[in-house]
Design an enzyme around this catalytic site. Structure first.
Site, PDB file in Angstrom:
ATOM      1  N   ALA A 244       0.899  -0.881  -0.063  1.00  0.00           N
ATOM      2  CA  ALA A 244       0.339   0.327   0.239  1.00  0.00           C
ATOM      3  C   ALA A 244       1.120   1.099  -0.068  1.00  0.00           C
ATOM      4  O   ALA A 244       1.215   1.527  -1.245  1.00  0.00           O
ATOM      5  CB  ALA A 244      -1.207   0.052   1.922  1.00  0.00           C
ATOM      6  N   ARG A 245       1.345   1.675   1.225  1.00  0.00           N
ATOM      7  CA  ARG A 245       2.387   2.969   1.369  1.00  0.00           C
ATOM      8  C   ARG A 245       2.905   2.422   2.866  1.00  0.00           C
ATOM      9  O   ARG A 245       2.318   2.088   3.608  1.00  0.00           O
ATOM     10  CB  ARG A 245       0.922   4.832   0.932  1.00  0.00           C
ATOM     11  CG  ARG A 245       0.926   4.672   0.475  1.00  0.00           C
ATOM     12  CD  ARG A 245       2.090   4.896  -0.764  1.00  0.00           C
ATOM     13  NE  ARG A 245       1.524   6.230  -2.090  1.00  0.00           N
ATOM     14  CZ  ARG A 245       1.325   5.517  -2.937  1.00  0.00           C
ATOM     15  NH1 ARG A 245       1.390   4.368  -3.236  1.00  0.00           N
ATOM     16  NH2 ARG A 245       1.005   6.216  -3.984  1.00  0.00           N
ATOM     17  N   GLU A 274      10.045   7.095   0.938  1.00  0.00           N
ATOM     18  CA  GLU A 274      11.168   5.972  -0.900  1.00  0.00           C
ATOM     19  C   GLU A 274      12.115   7.292  -1.239  1.00  0.00           C
ATOM     20  O   GLU A 274      11.154   8.355  -1.621  1.00  0.00           O
ATOM     21  CB  GLU A 274       9.713   6.183  -1.571  1.00  0.00           C
ATOM     22  CG  GLU A 274       9.268   5.079  -1.139  1.00  0.00           C
ATOM     23  CD  GLU A 274       8.138   4.436  -1.793  1.00  0.00           C
ATOM     24  OE1 GLU A 274       8.140   4.396  -2.913  1.00  0.00           O
ATOM     25  OE2 GLU A 274       6.925   3.377  -1.458  1.00  0.00           O
ATOM     26  N   HIS A 292       9.498  -0.754  -5.114  1.00  0.00           N
ATOM     27  CA  HIS A 292       8.161   0.194  -5.284  1.00  0.00           C
ATOM     28  C   HIS A 292       8.048  -0.980  -6.632  1.00  0.00           C
ATOM     29  O   HIS A 292       7.907   0.160  -7.097  1.00  0.00           O
ATOM     30  CB  HIS A 292       8.419   0.788  -5.024  1.00  0.00           C
ATOM     31  CG  HIS A 292       6.813   1.460  -4.819  1.00  0.00           C
ATOM     32  ND1 HIS A 292       6.763   2.829  -4.509  1.00  0.00           N
ATOM     33  CD2 HIS A 292       5.755   1.097  -5.308  1.00  0.00           C
ATOM     34  CE1 HIS A 292       4.859   2.896  -4.186  1.00  0.00           C
ATOM     35  NE2 HIS A 292       4.333   2.059  -5.306  1.00  0.00           N
TER      36      HIS A 292
END
Length: 326
Positions: A244-245, A274, A292
């Site tokens: 997700a995040r 990130e 990612h």
């Protein structure tokens, strides 16, 4: 009377023909060429009056930054639509957009299969400890220090945020491994598969799950959603997967849970800062780390690009942007 303008804010990799076929009938396309935010404000925008729609890709942040309140407030009053290429839209201040009457969209369905595949890889790697096994193989250590791992078959998969991605992952885990699927959303999802059991509280889901997979958007109410209290509520030896995040998880609490053995393993595709990955995470052989990679396929990226364009098409045609989130 001059035609509306459509700003391409960021990268188009796979749908360069489609952007003209789909959008040029509604306006003249202009490409972001500002190296800095200040250039965008003082040079680019004055040169391009009449921008009505914006196609936004995260790559534009490398030049003008995220679409925070400062940037949104400098957009001309002609802007009505921002079509964001991506399921997550935390790089856009949607409240600032709403205050100015700008509609914002995202591309949720376009990323479902690619991100679910990433989640499945992380899940399998965590159960079977394939990351440590690969590290052994590359270090010519064969199976040294590799105790038997676990099969995912028949285990309980808890989905936090059952949307498109979570549903595809759940279907694959059910079909391939016979996993029992439970999920938690703020409310039961309309149209959820009958085999996915709803849990009204996050705590219930955490206490019953062998593997918890995160698929919720990053908002203020989900920032740090999984913290020390939630790790304590998990089964001993549970697995955490996050596509997700990064900021949905309290990273320090996760590291503490890994150190204590509360977490058997973690599979991470996203991080709070990130592209930086916290150095301590590299020391855990039971943590699978990806940079990612969720949507890093040609097919999904083209699908996302076209989906964002179609959101703008709907906006120009009807006055209501497709996949509207704000």
């Amino acid at each position: 009377m001059s035609r509306p303008k459509i700003l391409v804010s960021g990268h188009i990799a796979w749908a360069n023909k489609e952007i003209y076929d789909l959008l040029q009938p509604f306006g003249d396309i202009v490409w972001l060429d500002s190296p800095t935010r200040d250039h965008f404000r003082t040079v680019f925008l004055p040169q391009h009056q009449g921008i009505v729609g914006i196609y936004r890709h995260n790559s534009s942040a490398d030049h003008i930054g995220v679409y925070d309140k400062e940037l949104v407030d400098m957009l001309p009053s002609s802007v009505k639509f921002i079509a964001h290429n991506g399921a997550g839209y935390d790089q856009i201040d949607v409240a600032a957009c709403k205050a100015r009457g700008i509609q914002v969209s995202n591309t949720p369905g376009a990323v479902d299969t690619a991100t679910a595949t990433t989640g499945l890889h992380l899940l399998i790697s965590c159960f079977r400890q394939f990351t440590k096994a690969e590290m052994n193989a590359r270090a010519h250590k064969w199976k040294a220090g590799l105790p038997p791992a676990h099969d995912p078959d028949g285990k309980v998969l808890g989905i936090v945020g059952l949307g498109g991605i979570g549903t595809v992952l759940a279907q694959r885990c059910k079909d391939s491994f016979g996993m029992k699927v439970i999920y938690h959303n703020p409310r039961p999802r309309a149209g959820a598969p009958e085999w996915a059991e709803y849990k009204p509280t996050l705590e219930q889901l955490l206490r019953e799950s062998d593997c918890v997979s995160l698929h919720c958007p990053l908002r203020e109410e989900t920032r740090g959603l999984i913290g020390a209290t939630q790790f304590e509520q998990m089964k001993p030896g549970a697995i955490l997967v996050n596509t997700a995040r990064g900021a949905v998880v309290d990273e320090k609490a996760m590291i503490d849970a890994l150190k204590s053995g509360k977490l058997y393993a973690a599979g991470l595709d996203v991080y709070p800062d990130e592209p930086r990955i916290t150095e301590e995470l590299f020391s855990f052989p039971n943590v699978t780390l990806l940079p990612h990679m969720g949507t890093e396929t040609e097919e999904s990226q083209k699908s996302m690009e076209v989906a964002a364009m179609m959101c703008l098409v709907k906006g120009f045609q009807t006055g209501e942007i497709g996949n509207r989130v704000a």
